[in-house]
Motif scaffolding. Structure first.
Motif, short mmCIF file in Angstrom:
data_model
loop_
_atom_site.label_atom_id
_atom_site.label_comp_id
_atom_site.label_asym_id
_atom_site.label_seq_id
_atom_site.Cartn_x
_atom_site.Cartn_y
_atom_site.Cartn_z
N UNK A 6 0.82 -1.20 0.00
CA UNK A 6 0.00 0.00 0.00
C UNK A 6 0.86 1.26 0.00
N UNK A 7 0.30 2.38 -0.47
CA UNK A 7 1.04 3.64 -0.44
C UNK A 7 1.39 4.02 1.01
N UNK A 9 1.46 5.64 4.51
CA UNK A 9 0.37 6.16 5.32
C UNK A 9 -0.87 5.30 5.31
N UNK A 10 -0.80 4.19 4.59
CA UNK A 10 -1.94 3.27 4.53
C UNK A 10 -1.51 1.90 5.02
N UNK A 11 -2.49 1.12 5.48
CA UNK A 11 -2.22 -0.22 6.00
C UNK A 11 -3.34 -1.14 5.52
N UNK A 12 -3.03 -2.39 5.28
CA UNK A 12 -4.04 -3.33 4.80
C UNK A 12 -4.51 -4.24 5.93
N UNK A 13 -5.59 -4.96 5.68
CA UNK A 13 -6.10 -5.92 6.66
C UNK A 13 -5.05 -6.99 6.93
N UNK A 14 -4.32 -7.41 5.90
CA UNK A 14 -3.27 -8.42 6.08
C UNK A 14 -2.19 -7.90 7.02
N UNK A 15 -1.85 -6.61 6.90
CA UNK A 15 -0.86 -6.03 7.80
C UNK A 15 -1.36 -6.06 9.25
N UNK A 38 -9.73 4.00 3.18
CA UNK A 38 -9.24 5.17 2.46
C UNK A 38 -8.79 4.82 1.04
N UNK A 39 -8.96 3.57 0.67
CA UNK A 39 -8.56 3.16 -0.68
C UNK A 39 -8.52 1.65 -0.80
N UNK A 40 -7.81 1.22 -1.82
CA UNK A 40 -7.72 -0.20 -2.09
C UNK A 40 -8.91 -0.68 -2.88
N UNK A 41 -9.17 -1.97 -2.81
CA UNK A 41 -10.30 -2.58 -3.51
C UNK A 41 -11.21 -3.24 -2.48
N UNK A 47 -6.52 1.13 4.84
CA UNK A 47 -6.99 1.99 5.92
C UNK A 47 -5.89 2.99 6.25
N UNK A 48 -6.27 4.09 6.88
CA UNK A 48 -5.30 5.08 7.35
C UNK A 48 -4.44 4.41 8.42
#
Length: 66
Positions: A6-7, A9-15, A38-41, A47-48
């Motif tokens: 992710x870019x 400042x963003x974090x994924x559910x996997x993270x 805040x983005x993704x699919x 998420x922020x």
């Protein structure tokens, strides 16, 4: 496992699950509007990071005190 990064400042559910938070807890936070996408699919939401990590810290503190 996804190789998406992710870019900044963003974090994924996997993270978040790698930090020990169950995926169901992340979905609950999202459903209760504690954590906003805040983005993704749809499959790989992002998420922020600051907001998510604050929730993780509070979640971990509650688990330690229980």
């Amino acid at each position: 496992m996804s190789s998406r990064v992710p870019p900044a400042g963003r974090i994924t559910r996997a993270d978040l699950t790698a930090l020990g938070v169950p995926a169901s807890t992340v979905r609950s936070w999202t459903h209760r509007r504690l954590l906003a996408r805040v983005g993704g699919t749809a499959r790989y939401p992002e998420y922020d990071a600051d907001q998510a990590l604050a929730l993780v810290e509070a979640w971990q503190a509650r688990r330690k005190s229980a």
